[in-house]
Design an enzyme around this catalytic site. Sequence first.
Site, PDB file in Angstrom:
ATOM      1  N   ASP A  93       0.573 -15.191   5.951  1.00  0.00           N
ATOM      2  CA  ASP A  93      -0.444 -16.747   5.878  1.00  0.00           C
ATOM      3  C   ASP A  93      -0.189 -17.085   5.363  1.00  0.00           C
ATOM      4  O   ASP A  93       0.007 -17.876   4.432  1.00  0.00           O
ATOM      5  CB  ASP A  93      -1.514 -16.581   6.723  1.00  0.00           C
ATOM      6  CG  ASP A  93      -1.272 -16.565   8.166  1.00  0.00           C
ATOM      7  OD1 ASP A  93       0.205 -16.773   9.005  1.00  0.00           O
ATOM      8  OD2 ASP A  93      -2.272 -16.804   8.953  1.00  0.00           O
TER       9      ASP A  93
ATOM     10  N   PRO B  36       0.990  -1.047  -0.314  1.00  0.00           N
ATOM     11  CA  PRO B  36       0.378  -0.124   0.202  1.00  0.00           C
ATOM     12  C   PRO B  36       1.322   1.117   0.006  1.00  0.00           C
ATOM     13  O   PRO B  36       2.075   1.760  -0.027  1.00  0.00           O
ATOM     14  CB  PRO B  36      -0.815   0.077   1.340  1.00  0.00           C
ATOM     15  CG  PRO B  36      -0.069  -0.566   2.528  1.00  0.00           C
ATOM     16  CD  PRO B  36       0.602  -1.817   1.183  1.00  0.00           C
ATOM     17  N   ASN B  37      -0.297   2.312  -1.481  1.00  0.00           N
ATOM     18  CA  ASN B  37       0.984   3.755  -0.889  1.00  0.00           C
ATOM     19  C   ASN B  37       2.557   3.960  -1.837  1.00  0.00           C
ATOM     20  O   ASN B  37       2.740   5.044  -2.459  1.00  0.00           O
ATOM     21  CB  ASN B  37       0.771   4.143   0.856  1.00  0.00           C
ATOM     22  CG  ASN B  37      -0.500   3.702   1.184  1.00  0.00           C
ATOM     23  OD1 ASN B  37      -0.743   4.824   1.136  1.00  0.00           O
ATOM     24  ND2 ASN B  37      -0.156   3.606   2.982  1.00  0.00           N
TER      25      ASN B  37
ATOM     26  N   TYR C 153      10.982   8.530   1.607  1.00  0.00           N
ATOM     27  CA  TYR C 153      11.207   7.683   0.348  1.00  0.00           C
ATOM     28  C   TYR C 153      11.309   7.599  -0.502  1.00  0.00           C
ATOM     29  O   TYR C 153      11.879   7.764  -1.947  1.00  0.00           O
ATOM     30  CB  TYR C 153       9.766   7.245   0.256  1.00  0.00           C
ATOM     31  CG  TYR C 153       8.998   6.453   1.515  1.00  0.00           C
ATOM     32  CD1 TYR C 153       8.675   5.327   2.221  1.00  0.00           C
ATOM     33  CD2 TYR C 153       7.739   7.731   2.551  1.00  0.00           C
ATOM     34  CE1 TYR C 153       8.112   4.886   3.572  1.00  0.00           C
ATOM     35  CE2 TYR C 153       6.861   7.122   3.307  1.00  0.00           C
ATOM     36  CZ  TYR C 153       7.358   5.809   4.145  1.00  0.00           C
ATOM     37  OH  TYR C 153       6.624   5.408   5.326  1.00  0.00           O
TER      38      TYR C 153
ATOM     39  N   ARG D 119       4.940  11.094  -2.394  1.00  0.00           N
ATOM     40  CA  ARG D 119       4.865  10.797  -0.598  1.00  0.00           C
ATOM     41  C   ARG D 119       6.021  10.579  -0.139  1.00  0.00           C
ATOM     42  O   ARG D 119       6.589   9.865   0.289  1.00  0.00           O
ATOM     43  CB  ARG D 119       3.927   9.225  -1.216  1.00  0.00           C
ATOM     44  CG  ARG D 119       3.683   8.893   0.275  1.00  0.00           C
ATOM     45  CD  ARG D 119       3.876   6.864   0.384  1.00  0.00           C
ATOM     46  NE  ARG D 119       3.801   6.878   1.854  1.00  0.00           N
ATOM     47  CZ  ARG D 119       4.005   6.075   2.181  1.00  0.00           C
ATOM     48  NH1 ARG D 119       4.894   4.941   1.769  1.00  0.00           N
ATOM     49  NH2 ARG D 119       3.817   5.621   3.714  1.00  0.00           N
TER      50      ARG D 119
ATOM     51  N   ARG E  38      12.856   3.836  12.690  1.00  0.00           N
ATOM     52  CA  ARG E  38      11.363   4.790  13.051  1.00  0.00           C
ATOM     53  C   ARG E  38      10.929   4.589  13.532  1.00  0.00           C
ATOM     54  O   ARG E  38      10.764   4.327  15.055  1.00  0.00           O
ATOM     55  CB  ARG E  38      10.763   4.645  10.985  1.00  0.00           C
ATOM     56  CG  ARG E  38      11.457   5.209  10.012  1.00  0.00           C
ATOM     57  CD  ARG E  38      11.261   4.767   8.824  1.00  0.00           C
ATOM     58  NE  ARG E  38       9.523   5.973   8.997  1.00  0.00           N
ATOM     59  CZ  ARG E  38       8.747   5.878   7.987  1.00  0.00           C
ATOM     60  NH1 ARG E  38       8.795   4.392   7.168  1.00  0.00           N
ATOM     61  NH2 ARG E  38       7.835   6.190   7.998  1.00  0.00           N
TER      62      ARG E  38
ATOM     63  N   HIS F  33       3.892  -4.734   8.991  1.00  0.00           N
ATOM     64  CA  HIS F  33       3.264  -4.853  10.565  1.00  0.00           C
ATOM     65  C   HIS F  33       2.354  -5.073  11.072  1.00  0.00           C
ATOM     66  O   HIS F  33       1.618  -5.320  12.303  1.00  0.00           O
ATOM     67  CB  HIS F  33       4.170  -3.533  11.051  1.00  0.00           C
ATOM     68  CG  HIS F  33       4.364  -2.472  10.587  1.00  0.00           C
ATOM     69  ND1 HIS F  33       6.292  -2.647  10.330  1.00  0.00           N
ATOM     70  CD2 HIS F  33       5.117  -1.107   9.421  1.00  0.00           C
ATOM     71  CE1 HIS F  33       6.810  -1.826  10.052  1.00  0.00           C
ATOM     72  NE2 HIS F  33       5.836  -1.215   8.627  1.00  0.00           N
TER      73      HIS F  33
ATOM     74  N   HIS G 260      12.627  -2.813   1.447  1.00  0.00           N
ATOM     75  CA  HIS G 260      11.774  -1.795   2.692  1.00  0.00           C
ATOM     76  C   HIS G 260      12.810  -0.396   1.623  1.00  0.00           C
ATOM     77  O   HIS G 260      14.405  -0.194   2.075  1.00  0.00           O
ATOM     78  CB  HIS G 260      11.783  -1.380   4.194  1.00  0.00           C
ATOM     79  CG  HIS G 260      10.622  -2.698   4.156  1.00  0.00           C
ATOM     80  ND1 HIS G 260       9.810  -2.518   4.376  1.00  0.00           N
ATOM     81  CD2 HIS G 260      10.681  -4.166   4.735  1.00  0.00           C
ATOM     82  CE1 HIS G 260       8.991  -3.931   5.171  1.00  0.00           C
ATOM     83  NE2 HIS G 260       9.819  -4.973   5.084  1.00  0.00           N
ATOM     84  N   LEU G 261      11.826   0.486   1.341  1.00  0.00           N
ATOM     85  CA  LEU G 261      12.898   2.103   1.230  1.00  0.00           C
ATOM     86  C   LEU G 261      13.217   2.422   2.331  1.00  0.00           C
ATOM     87  O   LEU G 261      14.579   3.107   2.113  1.00  0.00           O
ATOM     88  CB  LEU G 261      11.929   3.124   0.053  1.00  0.00           C
ATOM     89  CG  LEU G 261      11.566   2.218  -1.117  1.00  0.00           C
ATOM     90  CD1 LEU G 261       9.970   3.169  -1.398  1.00  0.00           C
ATOM     91  CD2 LEU G 261      12.515   2.500  -2.103  1.00  0.00           C
ATOM     92  N   SER G 262      12.769   2.257   3.271  1.00  0.00           N
ATOM     93  CA  SER G 262      13.066   3.635   4.665  1.00  0.00           C
ATOM     94  C   SER G 262      13.769   2.385   5.574  1.00  0.00           C
ATOM     95  O   SER G 262      13.705   0.881   4.642  1.00  0.00           O
ATOM     96  CB  SER G 262      12.016   4.590   5.506  1.00  0.00           C
ATOM     97  OG  SER G 262      11.084   3.668   6.028  1.00  0.00           O
TER      98      SER G 262
ATOM     99  N   ARG H 237       6.717   0.517  13.353  1.00  0.00           N
ATOM    100  CA  ARG H 237       7.199  -0.049  12.137  1.00  0.00           C
ATOM    101  C   ARG H 237       7.832  -1.193  12.884  1.00  0.00           C
ATOM    102  O   ARG H 237       8.847  -2.017  12.100  1.00  0.00           O
ATOM    103  CB  ARG H 237       7.917   1.169  12.000  1.00  0.00           C
ATOM    104  CG  ARG H 237       6.377   2.150  11.053  1.00  0.00           C
ATOM    105  CD  ARG H 237       7.522   2.458  10.282  1.00  0.00           C
ATOM    106  NE  ARG H 237       6.541   3.890   9.598  1.00  0.00           N
ATOM    107  CZ  ARG H 237       5.970   3.747   9.286  1.00  0.00           C
ATOM    108  NH1 ARG H 237       5.066   3.337   8.550  1.00  0.00           N
ATOM    109  NH2 ARG H 237       4.858   5.099   8.986  1.00  0.00           N
TER     110      ARG H 237
ATOM    111  N   ASN I  82       8.418  -5.671  -1.716  1.00  0.00           N
ATOM    112  CA  ASN I  82       8.367  -4.338  -0.128  1.00  0.00           C
ATOM    113  C   ASN I  82       6.589  -4.409  -0.003  1.00  0.00           C
ATOM    114  O   ASN I  82       5.481  -4.250  -0.442  1.00  0.00           O
ATOM    115  CB  ASN I  82       8.460  -2.903  -0.842  1.00  0.00           C
ATOM    116  CG  ASN I  82       8.589  -2.199  -0.193  1.00  0.00           C
ATOM    117  OD1 ASN I  82       7.892  -1.861   1.140  1.00  0.00           O
ATOM    118  ND2 ASN I  82       8.635  -1.112  -0.425  1.00  0.00           N
TER     119      ASN I  82
ATOM    120  N   ALA J 134       3.582  -0.832   4.872  1.00  0.00           N
ATOM    121  CA  ALA J 134       2.339  -0.907   5.793  1.00  0.00           C
ATOM    122  C   ALA J 134       2.071  -2.486   6.396  1.00  0.00           C
ATOM    123  O   ALA J 134       1.949  -2.233   7.497  1.00  0.00           O
ATOM    124  CB  ALA J 134       2.123   0.508   5.999  1.00  0.00           C
TER     125      ALA J 134
ATOM    126  N   GLU K 224      12.844  -9.834   1.104  1.00  0.00           N
ATOM    127  CA  GLU K 224      11.556  -8.406   1.625  1.00  0.00           C
ATOM    128  C   GLU K 224      12.697  -7.212   1.450  1.00  0.00           C
ATOM    129  O   GLU K 224      13.918  -7.206   1.810  1.00  0.00           O
ATOM    130  CB  GLU K 224      11.155  -8.526   2.735  1.00  0.00           C
ATOM    131  CG  GLU K 224      11.028  -7.215   3.755  1.00  0.00           C
ATOM    132  CD  GLU K 224      10.643  -7.851   4.850  1.00  0.00           C
ATOM    133  OE1 GLU K 224       9.493  -6.593   5.848  1.00  0.00           O
ATOM    134  OE2 GLU K 224      11.000  -8.836   5.900  1.00  0.00           O
TER     135      GLU K 224
END
Length: 151
Positions: free
Chosen positions: A88, A10-11, A23, A18, A108, A81, A101-103, A112, A75, A78, A99
């Site tokens: 599952d 998402p996002n 990011y 954003r 953070r 978390h 993640h940009l950040s 997170r 990625n 959100a 996996e």
Amino acid sequence: MNSVLVMHGPNLDRLGSREPEIYGHTTLAAITATLDGIAGSLGLTLEHFQSNAEHELVDRVHRAADDGVGWVLINPAAFTHTSVALRDAFSASALRFVEIHLSNPDSREAFRKTNLFSDLASGRICGLGALGYELGLRAIAGLIETSAADA
């Protein structure tokens, strides 16, 4: 198998506009183009999928398993978390994934620091911005090569 599903949670469709201080300024379209540009040289075929809806990501994991996709570069954003359902789906499918993640979630907010995927992942890349996607794809290519050499 040398097929890789690149999944964005998402996002991530809002990348570039954003919270660029977190990011970066690179858009999802630019990330996709970069990955497509290097995939051939790595001997990989890519499919890209982004959704803001948890159930669509779960359905795509199921379909990837049914279709015999070799690897997933994800990625989860959100959902890292919060999504037991997506976790599952990966667990049940036995799909191998890296996996990204940009950040760096560990640097953070406290919420997170909860990661529902890392114990299932073959690897995890965090905090390197859009470069993390390229490194993740190269890691998958290396893992495929190592697996083929071991066979």
